[in-house]
Scaffold this motif. Structure first.
Motif, PDB file in Angstrom:
ATOM      1  N   PRO A 439       0.791  -1.240   0.109  1.00 50.97           N
ATOM      2  CA  PRO A 439       0.022  -0.015  -0.017  1.00 50.97           C
ATOM      3  C   PRO A 439       1.009   1.324   0.010  1.00 50.97           C
ATOM      4  O   PRO A 439       1.808   1.187   0.377  1.00 50.97           O
ATOM      5  CB  PRO A 439      -0.667  -0.205   1.194  1.00 50.97           C
ATOM      6  CG  PRO A 439      -0.954  -1.793   1.629  1.00 50.97           C
ATOM      7  CD  PRO A 439       0.361  -2.024   0.861  1.00 50.97           C
ATOM      8  N   LYS A 440       0.216   2.261  -0.476  1.00 47.26           N
ATOM      9  CA  LYS A 440       1.016   3.556  -0.830  1.00 47.26           C
ATOM     10  C   LYS A 440       1.590   4.293   0.715  1.00 47.26           C
ATOM     11  O   LYS A 440       2.327   4.993   0.457  1.00 47.26           O
ATOM     12  CB  LYS A 440       0.392   4.643  -1.759  1.00 47.26           C
ATOM     13  CG  LYS A 440       0.277   4.082  -3.143  1.00 47.26           C
ATOM     14  CD  LYS A 440      -0.611   5.095  -3.906  1.00 47.26           C
ATOM     15  CE  LYS A 440      -0.625   4.459  -5.543  1.00 47.26           C
ATOM     16  NZ  LYS A 440      -1.272   5.597  -6.395  1.00 47.26           N
ATOM     17  N   ASN A 441       0.614   3.742   1.344  1.00 45.44           N
ATOM     18  CA  ASN A 441       0.922   4.576   2.676  1.00 45.44           C
ATOM     19  C   ASN A 441       1.939   4.078   3.356  1.00 45.44           C
ATOM     20  O   ASN A 441       2.547   4.611   4.405  1.00 45.44           O
ATOM     21  CB  ASN A 441      -0.383   4.622   3.817  1.00 45.44           C
ATOM     22  CG  ASN A 441      -0.719   3.093   3.919  1.00 45.44           C
ATOM     23  OD1 ASN A 441      -0.593   2.333   2.928  1.00 45.44           O
ATOM     24  ND2 ASN A 441      -1.482   2.951   5.027  1.00 45.44           N
ATOM     25  N   PHE A 442       2.831   3.195   2.753  1.00 40.18           N
ATOM     26  CA  PHE A 442       4.049   2.619   3.489  1.00 40.18           C
ATOM     27  C   PHE A 442       5.215   3.209   2.852  1.00 40.18           C
ATOM     28  O   PHE A 442       6.196   2.941   3.029  1.00 40.18           O
ATOM     29  CB  PHE A 442       4.140   1.110   3.279  1.00 40.18           C
ATOM     30  CG  PHE A 442       3.262   0.314   4.381  1.00 40.18           C
ATOM     31  CD1 PHE A 442       3.552   0.359   5.688  1.00 40.18           C
ATOM     32  CD2 PHE A 442       1.804   0.029   4.096  1.00 40.18           C
ATOM     33  CE1 PHE A 442       2.608  -0.494   6.566  1.00 40.18           C
ATOM     34  CE2 PHE A 442       0.972  -0.436   4.968  1.00 40.18           C
ATOM     35  CZ  PHE A 442       1.290  -0.967   6.410  1.00 40.18           C
ATOM     36  N   LYS A 443       5.029   4.423   2.044  1.00 41.18           N
ATOM     37  CA  LYS A 443       6.100   4.782   1.055  1.00 41.18           C
ATOM     38  C   LYS A 443       7.240   5.273   2.060  1.00 41.18           C
ATOM     39  O   LYS A 443       8.407   5.305   1.550  1.00 41.18           O
ATOM     40  CB  LYS A 443       5.493   5.691   0.222  1.00 41.18           C
ATOM     41  CG  LYS A 443       5.059   6.831   0.746  1.00 41.18           C
ATOM     42  CD  LYS A 443       4.370   8.070  -0.540  1.00 41.18           C
ATOM     43  CE  LYS A 443       3.569   9.047   0.305  1.00 41.18           C
ATOM     44  NZ  LYS A 443       3.103  10.146  -0.814  1.00 41.18           N
ATOM     45  N   LYS A 444       7.021   5.709   3.202  1.00 38.93           N
ATOM     46  CA  LYS A 444       7.883   6.392   4.084  1.00 38.93           C
ATOM     47  C   LYS A 444       8.973   5.357   4.255  1.00 38.93           C
ATOM     48  O   LYS A 444      10.253   5.741   4.567  1.00 38.93           O
ATOM     49  CB  LYS A 444       7.254   6.711   5.317  1.00 38.93           C
ATOM     50  CG  LYS A 444       8.200   7.098   6.398  1.00 38.93           C
ATOM     51  CD  LYS A 444       7.504   7.431   7.846  1.00 38.93           C
ATOM     52  CE  LYS A 444       8.678   7.738   8.835  1.00 38.93           C
ATOM     53  NZ  LYS A 444       7.944   8.096  10.329  1.00 38.93           N
ATOM     54  N   SER A 447      12.306   2.606   1.088  1.00 37.16           N
ATOM     55  CA  SER A 447      13.933   2.157   0.809  1.00 37.16           C
ATOM     56  C   SER A 447      14.298   0.651   1.424  1.00 37.16           C
ATOM     57  O   SER A 447      14.818  -0.104   1.084  1.00 37.16           O
ATOM     58  CB  SER A 447      15.100   3.095   1.226  1.00 37.16           C
ATOM     59  OG  SER A 447      14.682   3.416   2.548  1.00 37.16           O
ATOM     60  N   LEU A 448      13.524   0.706   2.819  1.00 39.98           N
ATOM     61  CA  LEU A 448      13.801  -0.620   3.443  1.00 39.98           C
ATOM     62  C   LEU A 448      13.060  -1.611   2.854  1.00 39.98           C
ATOM     63  O   LEU A 448      13.344  -2.755   2.642  1.00 39.98           O
ATOM     64  CB  LEU A 448      13.174  -0.323   4.871  1.00 39.98           C
ATOM     65  CG  LEU A 448      13.158  -1.613   5.905  1.00 39.98           C
ATOM     66  CD1 LEU A 448      14.715  -1.847   6.197  1.00 39.98           C
ATOM     67  CD2 LEU A 448      12.281  -1.159   7.131  1.00 39.98           C
ATOM     68  N   ILE A 449      11.829  -1.415   2.323  1.00 38.81           N
ATOM     69  CA  ILE A 449      11.085  -2.604   1.501  1.00 38.81           C
ATOM     70  C   ILE A 449      11.533  -2.777   0.366  1.00 38.81           C
ATOM     71  O   ILE A 449      11.502  -4.075  -0.350  1.00 38.81           O
ATOM     72  CB  ILE A 449       9.519  -2.022   1.579  1.00 38.81           C
ATOM     73  CG1 ILE A 449       8.798  -1.626   2.814  1.00 38.81           C
ATOM     74  CG2 ILE A 449       8.976  -2.873   0.718  1.00 38.81           C
ATOM     75  CD1 ILE A 449       7.495  -1.223   2.833  1.00 38.81           C
ATOM     76  N   SER A 450      12.420  -1.961  -0.390  1.00 43.31           N
ATOM     77  CA  SER A 450      12.897  -2.024  -1.553  1.00 43.31           C
ATOM     78  C   SER A 450      14.042  -3.053  -1.295  1.00 43.31           C
ATOM     79  O   SER A 450      14.368  -4.025  -2.140  1.00 43.31           O
ATOM     80  CB  SER A 450      13.219  -1.098  -2.331  1.00 43.31           C
ATOM     81  OG  SER A 450      12.157  -0.107  -2.634  1.00 43.31           O
ATOM     82  N   PHE A 451      14.967  -2.835  -0.381  1.00 51.58           N
ATOM     83  CA  PHE A 451      16.115  -3.440  -0.083  1.00 51.58           C
ATOM     84  C   PHE A 451      15.720  -5.081   0.410  1.00 51.58           C
ATOM     85  O   PHE A 451      16.287  -5.916  -0.058  1.00 51.58           O
ATOM     86  CB  PHE A 451      16.805  -3.007   1.109  1.00 51.58           C
ATOM     87  CG  PHE A 451      17.958  -3.663   1.539  1.00 51.58           C
ATOM     88  CD1 PHE A 451      19.314  -3.254   1.046  1.00 51.58           C
ATOM     89  CD2 PHE A 451      17.948  -4.865   2.450  1.00 51.58           C
ATOM     90  CE1 PHE A 451      20.309  -4.076   1.438  1.00 51.58           C
ATOM     91  CE2 PHE A 451      19.065  -5.637   2.742  1.00 51.58           C
ATOM     92  CZ  PHE A 451      20.341  -5.165   2.352  1.00 51.58           C
ATOM     93  N   SER A 520      -0.837  -1.647  15.089  1.00 53.19           N
ATOM     94  CA  SER A 520      -1.877  -1.034  15.419  1.00 53.19           C
ATOM     95  C   SER A 520      -1.821   0.728  15.159  1.00 53.19           C
ATOM     96  O   SER A 520      -2.741   1.269  15.192  1.00 53.19           O
ATOM     97  CB  SER A 520      -2.147  -1.230  16.988  1.00 53.19           C
ATOM     98  OG  SER A 520      -0.815  -0.484  17.650  1.00 53.19           O
ATOM     99  N   ASN A 521      -0.742   1.005  14.790  1.00 58.18           N
ATOM    100  CA  ASN A 521      -0.330   2.308  14.544  1.00 58.18           C
ATOM    101  C   ASN A 521      -0.621   2.480  13.012  1.00 58.18           C
ATOM    102  O   ASN A 521      -0.483   3.709  12.348  1.00 58.18           O
ATOM    103  CB  ASN A 521       1.179   2.606  14.648  1.00 58.18           C
ATOM    104  CG  ASN A 521       1.583   2.554  16.124  1.00 58.18           C
ATOM    105  OD1 ASN A 521       0.552   2.740  16.885  1.00 58.18           O
ATOM    106  ND2 ASN A 521       2.693   2.151  16.340  1.00 58.18           N
ATOM    107  N   TRP A 522      -0.975   1.497  12.176  1.00 56.72           N
ATOM    108  CA  TRP A 522      -0.895   1.632  10.545  1.00 56.72           C
ATOM    109  C   TRP A 522      -2.372   2.607  10.326  1.00 56.72           C
ATOM    110  O   TRP A 522      -2.313   3.127   9.289  1.00 56.72           O
ATOM    111  CB  TRP A 522      -0.977   0.410   9.950  1.00 56.72           C
ATOM    112  CG  TRP A 522       0.414  -0.441  10.139  1.00 56.72           C
ATOM    113  CD1 TRP A 522       1.364  -0.038  10.573  1.00 56.72           C
ATOM    114  CD2 TRP A 522       0.489  -1.619   9.536  1.00 56.72           C
ATOM    115  NE1 TRP A 522       2.194  -0.946  10.556  1.00 56.72           N
ATOM    116  CE2 TRP A 522       1.654  -2.262   9.867  1.00 56.72           C
ATOM    117  CE3 TRP A 522      -0.252  -2.602   8.923  1.00 56.72           C
ATOM    118  CZ2 TRP A 522       2.358  -3.308   9.600  1.00 56.72           C
ATOM    119  CZ3 TRP A 522       0.158  -3.694   8.653  1.00 56.72           C
ATOM    120  CH2 TRP A 522       1.571  -4.131   8.781  1.00 56.72           C
TER     121      TRP A 522
END
Length: 525
Positions: A439-444, A447-451, A520-522
């Motif tokens: 989901p786009k709201n994880f774009k922050k 870089s971690l997810i891409s790695f 729970s913070n998502w």
């Protein structure tokens, strides 16, 4: 009845002929003798362990395992013709002169790699119940000895017992032999040199797969393969099924919705077949407990959780009792394996002490075997650990969230004998999504997810395999909770669990941002 003081002795000679240095030869990653020592140290029955050896090399190895090896046995007790009895008697006499007086002597051979703590517990119970002087572990002959054959001097077949030539195999009396694994005797029996085969000995029967005489290289190779299979089963046993999906439509990667009863039944059948014995649920998981009760979970260890205490409650003890009884009724159980506080802040509120006392009372009443908490991070764990006595704890742990490891809390909890259950190993499914599905709201955390996805591609590993094997690679973790939407998912997880799918390395990535690590913070990102 007062627990007897038990001294365990391992007779470990250094002069093995057919398998040189057999007792300390590497067996599945450890010196062979380390495996039964590990079992003895873990069983909780043994008061002291001593190794009798004639080898300084063996002596050094067992001392490194925190086991006594205070002497090198004399030459007259170290040749090929010396039996086990005199060696054990010599060791016991040394112990009496230098340390103390045990009640029972447990002899375990260094090659007894298949013996488990449960075997030792059952053997002790049998000896005490039978009121025998000694006990010998035995195995059954695979074929009736009454119909055994031999070649005579003329190279012709003869029967040892010709009178049984027409006796059907099913009519032959069962026969047993010394399994060469363990003996358990009273102190007096050992000092009197009665031996395990005295008229006052009883028999502890081991299953066939635990009765392996490792005497040749071929025996060794076969035993190692079988041991690896057994270890694999034990590791599968470390998987627990999370059942939130049985009661709610849960998870960002959930494409199937709430699990229906037929599918739940198939999931639990597969779990039982594969040796998975633990289920995680909660009173707050919708109709999860009702679903479990309808399917039937009597074979499983069920861990459930208390909801928050309503502000209107005046008698916390009565409230907790009613919650537990209602939970057991829904699940059609007499007792639960574990009961956790779902929100640790409840323990530090105005009713915290009362809640802790109420849970302890439920344990004393036998409604639950273990009590503990579900925590969200190291700070919570530290607060609970300092104030309350718990048996079990559930914490988040995955390739991104390594806080319990890096802060040292995994080891500290393990050292304290607290059972550790790792949850959120897939980070509520986020780690399993393809990169274009995130989901786009994880774009922050792009870089971690891409790695993460680049590492998977470069190492030819799947997200499922890596997410599953990483927590299982840590011995401090007792159970890894996985949620499944259907039986095919469980089968996929079990296949991914296969050792041949284990990555040789794991990604060097982690994150301390609780906004990402706590689902729970998502809702606010």
């Amino acid at each position: 009845m007062k627990k007897p003081k038990i001294l365990a002795i391992l007779p470990a000679r250094g002069g093995s002929k057919r398998i040189p240095k057999k007792n300390i030869k590497e067996f599945c990653g450890k010196p062979m003798i380390a495996w039964p020592i590990q079992t003895l140290q873990a069983c909780g029955l043994v008061d002291d362990i001593l190794v009798s050896t004639d080898s300084s090399e063996i002596q050094d190895i067992v001392k490194s395992l925190d086991v006594k090896a205070p002497f090198l046995r004399p030459d007259e007790l170290s040749d090929d013709n010396t039996g086990t009895g005199p060696v054990i008697k010599h060791a016991v006499e040394w112990y009496l002169s230098n340390i103390g007086k045990p009640d029972l002597i447990l002899t375990v051979y260094p090659s007894a790699v298949f013996i488990t703590p449960k075997d030792l517990e059952d053997a002790l119970d049998l000896l005490l119940e039978s009121k025998s002087e000694s006990l010998i572990a035995c195995g059954a002959y695979e074929y009736p000895i009454q119909r055994a054959l031999f070649l005579n001097q003329d190279k012709r077949i003869e029967m040892f017992s010709p009178e049984h030539i027409n006796t059907r195999t099913q009519d032959c009396e069962d026969a047993y032999h010394d399994a060469g694994q363990l003996y358990l005797s009273t102190l007096d029996a050992v000092l009197a040199g009665l031996g395990e085969f005295s008229n006052d000995s009883t028999m502890f029967i081991l299953p066939r797969h635990k009765v392996i005489d490792i005497d040749t290289p071929e025996d060794y190779e076969f035993a190692e393969r079988l041991f690896l299979l057994e270890q694999q089963k034990k590791k599968a046993n470390r998987i627990a099924i999370g059942t939130v999906q049985f009661g709610l439509d849960y998870g960002v990667a959930n494409k199937h919705g709430q699990v229906d009863l037929d599918e739940a039944n198939e999931i639990l059948k597969s779990a039982d077949h594969k040796g998975i014995d633990t289920l995680d649920t909660s009173i707050s998981y919708g109709v999860s407990e009702e679903s479990l009760g309808k399917v039937g979970v009597g074979k499983f260890k069920v861990v459930t959780k208390l909801p928050p205490i309503p502000s209107s409650v005046e008698d916390v003890d009565e409230w907790a009792y009613d919650q537990m009884q209602s939970s057991l009724t829904r699940m059609n159980l007499q007792t639960a394996y574990g009961l956790l506080v779902h929100d640790t802040s409840q323990l530090f509120g105005s009713n915290g002490s009362k809640l802790a006392e109420a849970m302890l009372s439920l344990k004393k009443q036998g409604l639950v075997h273990k009590i503990g908490v579900s925590a969200y991070g190291p700070d919570e764990v530290a607060s609970v650990f300092q104030k309350f006595q718990i048996d079990i704890i559930q914490v988040p742990f995955n390739v991104f969230d390594r806080r319990m490891l890096t802060t040292g809390w995994l080891q500290r909890l393990n050292d304290a004998g607290i059972e550790i259950h790792a949850r959120s190993i897939f980070l509520q499914g986020l780690l399993l999504l393809k990169i274009n599905e995130v989901p786009k709201n994880f774009k922050k955390w792009g870089s971690l997810i891409s790695f993460w996805h680049k590492w998977l591609e470069q190492n030819n590993s799947t997200a499922l395999e890596t997410c599953l094997h990483y927590p299982l690679s840590l011995p401090q973790i007792d159970r890894v909770i996985v949620g499944v939407d259907n039986n095919d998912q469980l089968k996929e997880i079990i296949e991914a669990f296969n050792p041949r799918n284990r990555p040789f390395i794991f990604p060097d990535i982690s994150c301390d941002d609780e906004l990402l690590l706590n689902p729970s913070n998502w809702s606010i990102i």
